[in-house]
Design an enzyme around this catalytic site. Structure first.
Site, short mmCIF file in Angstrom:
data_model
loop_
_atom_site.label_atom_id
_atom_site.label_comp_id
_atom_site.label_asym_id
_atom_site.label_seq_id
_atom_site.Cartn_x
_atom_site.Cartn_y
_atom_site.Cartn_z
N PRO A 1 12.49 -13.58 -17.81
CA PRO A 1 13.78 -13.69 -17.05
C PRO A 1 13.67 -15.16 -16.14
O PRO A 1 13.11 -15.03 -15.25
CB PRO A 1 13.99 -12.58 -16.10
CG PRO A 1 13.09 -11.53 -16.69
CD PRO A 1 12.02 -12.40 -17.21
N GLU A 2 14.54 -15.80 -16.46
CA GLU A 2 14.87 -16.97 -15.50
C GLU A 2 16.27 -16.67 -14.92
O GLU A 2 16.86 -16.00 -15.36
CB GLU A 2 14.90 -18.41 -15.92
CG GLU A 2 13.29 -18.40 -16.70
CD GLU A 2 13.05 -19.86 -16.83
OE1 GLU A 2 13.35 -20.63 -15.75
OE2 GLU A 2 12.17 -20.20 -17.70
#
Length: 269
Positions: free
Chosen positions: A2-3
DNA sequence: ATGGTCCCCTGACCGC
DNA sequence: TGCGGTCAGGGGACCA
């Protein structure tokens, strides 16, 4: 992993299910994340959720009595499941609502679930964070000022969460490629105009990723269980040795600060 | 103060 | 088919 776009996607995905609702209890199956989940969390009962917000890569579930702070680490996800769905391996926590729960899953356990009764933005993990990519004060002048005494590679600089939040490795590679700036450039050599361009490409690549629902990388899933599909749109990340999408050169792949870095020697100066 | 390195952890992938 | 080795990666902790 996840960014910011994935976190934003997750946030939006759970928002409707949570806001104004009551978390009846929180089930912790494995507290051993990056930091142990505080024992206070499993004792929380009947929390009225006022808002679900994102700050940097943190998800804030703001309730009447305190805030749950969630970080998804590298492999974390939150999913909506009905409360009779059996938990699988790596499903470490459930936020139990009426007929429904929000399930935290994190195979690599680099993520975190924390609790604070103070204003969440004063939490030590959040207090030193830099601009959001769409803040008014995220300007070329700001970057120039922050960069002027730094001699690290520009890629490291834009991944520094105290400068600007939410630019992880994938999007740093992509934004620098779009800006035609070499990731190896020393931070204090960039000119105002180049910072301006970089701001634009950072915003562009993040915005596009959010629109597409986040990059799928290995184990990322959006909260509804759908796979994101931004990964197919990545121009350089993961494409070392392939042809540059802009010219006929082969894309270079070198580590910067132990992070895989892909760029075009011909296009990026 | 700044920059560099290590490490947490697991699954995917690769070569034998 | 199985097995061991390597890699990825956010970001805090620690050290020079």
């Amino acid at each position: 992993m996840p960014e910011l776009p994935e976190v934003e996607t997750t946030c939006r995905g759970i928002q409707a299910a949570l806001e104004g609702k009551i978390i009846k209890r929180i089930v912790i199956r494995n507290p051993n994340l990056r930091w142990p989940i505080p024992s206070a969390v499993s004792k929380l009962k009947n929390l009225t959720v006022q808002a679900v917000k994102r700050r940097a890569k943190y998800i804030l579930i703001i309730t009447h009595s305190g805030t749950i702070i969630i970080h998804l680490g590298m492999s974390g996800s939150l999913k909506l499941v009905s409360d009779n769905v059996r938990a699988e391996k790596h499903d470490h926590a459930d936020f139990v609502l009426e007929n429904l729960c929000i399930r935290y899953r994190d195979p690599r356990r680099f993520g975190a679930i924390l609790w604070t009764v103070n204003p969440p933005l004063t939490h030590p993990l959040l207090s030193a964070l830099g601009c959001e990519p769409w803040d008014f004060d995220f300007t070329a002048a700001y970057l120039l000022q922050r960069a002027k005494n730094k001699k690290i590679a520009v890629k490291q600089f834009i991944m520094d969460q105290s400068v600007v939040v939410g630019v992880g490795n994938i999007y740093a590679n992509e934004a620098l490629f779009l800006a035609k700036i070499s990731p190896l450039r020393v931070t204090n050599t960039l000119e105002l105009k180049e910072w301006q361009i970089l701001i634009k490409t950072i915003q562009q690549v993040l915005k596009k990723a959010i629109q597409l629902g986040g990059t799928t990388l290995r184990d990322f899933k959006a909260p509804e269980g759908k796979l994101g599909y931004f990964s197919q749109k990545l121009l350089v990340y993961g494409r070392g040795g392939e042809l540059c999408p802009c010219c006929d050169a082969l894309l270079e792949s070198v580590p910067i600060a132990k992070r895989s870095t892909v760029f075009c020697l011909q296009c990026q100066k």
